[in-house]
Scaffold this motif. Structure first.
Motif, PDB file in Angstrom:
ATOM      1  N   GLY A  63       0.627  -1.100  -0.046  1.00  0.00           N
ATOM      2  CA  GLY A  63       0.060  -0.104  -0.136  1.00  0.00           C
ATOM      3  C   GLY A  63       0.790   1.435   0.234  1.00  0.00           C
ATOM      4  N   ASP A  64       0.375   2.529  -0.230  1.00  0.00           N
ATOM      5  CA  ASP A  64       0.863   3.700  -0.199  1.00  0.00           C
ATOM      6  C   ASP A  64       0.787   4.390   0.774  1.00  0.00           C
ATOM      7  N   GLY A  65       1.682   3.991   2.069  1.00  0.00           N
ATOM      8  CA  GLY A  65       1.621   4.593   3.304  1.00  0.00           C
ATOM      9  C   GLY A  65       2.802   5.707   3.464  1.00  0.00           C
ATOM     10  N   SER A  66       2.875   6.546   4.484  1.00  0.00           N
ATOM     11  CA  SER A  66       3.835   7.619   4.312  1.00  0.00           C
ATOM     12  C   SER A  66       3.781   8.172   5.793  1.00  0.00           C
ATOM     13  N   TYR A  67       4.841   9.135   6.120  1.00  0.00           N
ATOM     14  CA  TYR A  67       4.656   9.769   7.577  1.00  0.00           C
ATOM     15  C   TYR A  67       4.977  11.058   7.097  1.00  0.00           C
ATOM     16  N   GLU A  68       4.672  11.971   8.115  1.00  0.00           N
ATOM     17  CA  GLU A  68       5.123  13.365   7.900  1.00  0.00           C
ATOM     18  C   GLU A  68       5.260  13.817   9.502  1.00  0.00           C
ATOM     19  N   LEU A  69       6.253  14.689   9.848  1.00  0.00           N
ATOM     20  CA  LEU A  69       6.474  15.144  11.065  1.00  0.00           C
ATOM     21  C   LEU A  69       6.410  16.847  10.787  1.00  0.00           C
ATOM     22  N   HIS A  70       5.247  17.446  11.519  1.00  0.00           N
ATOM     23  CA  HIS A  70       5.244  19.051  11.398  1.00  0.00           C
ATOM     24  C   HIS A  70       5.453  19.651  12.913  1.00  0.00           C
ATOM     25  N   ILE A  71       6.168  20.629  12.596  1.00  0.00           N
ATOM     26  CA  ILE A  71       6.146  21.641  13.859  1.00  0.00           C
ATOM     27  C   ILE A  71       4.843  22.378  13.626  1.00  0.00           C
ATOM     28  N   GLY A  72       4.100  22.238  15.006  1.00  0.00           N
ATOM     29  CA  GLY A  72       2.791  22.685  15.000  1.00  0.00           C
ATOM     30  C   GLY A  72       1.739  22.135  14.223  1.00  0.00           C
ATOM     31  N   ASP A  73       0.818  22.820  13.946  1.00  0.00           N
ATOM     32  CA  ASP A  73      -0.370  21.834  13.331  1.00  0.00           C
ATOM     33  C   ASP A  73      -0.223  21.609  11.864  1.00  0.00           C
ATOM     34  N   VAL A  74      -0.431  20.288  11.500  1.00  0.00           N
ATOM     35  CA  VAL A  74      -0.622  19.975  10.166  1.00  0.00           C
ATOM     36  C   VAL A  74      -0.875  20.893   8.988  1.00  0.00           C
ATOM     37  N   LEU A  75      -1.994  21.766   9.272  1.00  0.00           N
ATOM     38  CA  LEU A  75      -2.248  22.708   8.530  1.00  0.00           C
ATOM     39  C   LEU A  75      -1.722  23.889   8.388  1.00  0.00           C
ATOM     40  N   GLU A  76      -0.447  24.092   9.053  1.00  0.00           N
ATOM     41  CA  GLU A  76       0.291  25.218   8.969  1.00  0.00           C
ATOM     42  C   GLU A  76       1.267  25.355   8.062  1.00  0.00           C
ATOM     43  N   GLY A  77       1.339  24.231   7.090  1.00  0.00           N
ATOM     44  CA  GLY A  77       2.474  24.515   6.230  1.00  0.00           C
ATOM     45  C   GLY A  77       3.058  22.823   5.826  1.00  0.00           C
ATOM     46  N   GLN A  78       4.288  23.192   5.124  1.00  0.00           N
ATOM     47  CA  GLN A  78       5.184  22.085   4.782  1.00  0.00           C
ATOM     48  C   GLN A  78       5.707  21.218   6.073  1.00  0.00           C
ATOM     49  N   PRO A  79       5.729  19.792   6.001  1.00  0.00           N
ATOM     50  CA  PRO A  79       6.127  19.015   7.029  1.00  0.00           C
ATOM     51  C   PRO A  79       7.646  19.194   7.348  1.00  0.00           C
ATOM     52  N   LEU A  80       8.244  19.176   8.296  1.00  0.00           N
ATOM     53  CA  LEU A  80       9.723  19.472   8.677  1.00  0.00           C
ATOM     54  C   LEU A  80      10.502  18.083   8.043  1.00  0.00           C
ATOM     55  N   LEU A  81       9.844  16.865   8.095  1.00  0.00           N
ATOM     56  CA  LEU A  81      10.435  15.737   7.566  1.00  0.00           C
ATOM     57  C   LEU A  81       9.172  14.774   7.215  1.00  0.00           C
TER      58      LEU A  81
END
Length: 133
Positions: A63-81
């Motif tokens: 399947g097409d899984g992934s992960y993202e880490l944001h500083i702050g809320d997910v809606l605040e922009g691009q993920p940090l990693l």
């Protein structure tokens, strides 16, 4: 199969850790909110580790899984990693300075150094070739 850990490497405090997720989450998105910073603590450095006990990462044969880490809320922009394709584990060093924006640096495992090419194909991918010498 997937476990994650976020640890403050300055004082060895584990801020977040999972051993595995329930099979019922397959194909869904889950958000984990983790308090990591207060101005009173000053500059902080964290280690984010994601591991796959099966060794096939989050993409693609299952399947097409992934992960993202944001500083702050997910809606605040691009993920940090972010990531999806890895084998056993990926490790990131996250620096959160009190006077500037946070940064994340990928930490190669087992002394491996590699290059990653990202390509978004047009309508004729069969015409594309690549070579690294």
């Amino acid at each position: 199969e997937i476990s994650m850990k976020l640890e403050n490497i300055l004082d060895d405090t584990v801020l977040f850790e999972t051993s595995s997720y329930d099979k019922s989450l397959a194909g869904q998105t889950k958000y984990e909110r983790i308090p990591i910073y207060s101005k009173e603590r000053g500059d902080q450095t964290y280690c984010f580790t994601i591991e796959d006990s099966y060794g096939d990462g989050l993409c693609c044969s299952q399947g097409d899984g992934s992960y993202e880490l944001h500083i702050g809320d997910v809606l605040e922009g691009q993920p940090l990693l972010s990531g999806s394709i890895f084998n056993q584990k990926e490790v990131w060093l996250i620096e959160v300075p009190s006077s500037s924006s946070p940064t994340a640096t990928f930490q190669p495992q087992d002394d491996d150094i590699y290059a990653t090419v990202e390509i978004q194909f047009d309508q004729y991918p069969e015409e594309i070739s690549m070579k690294l010498e």
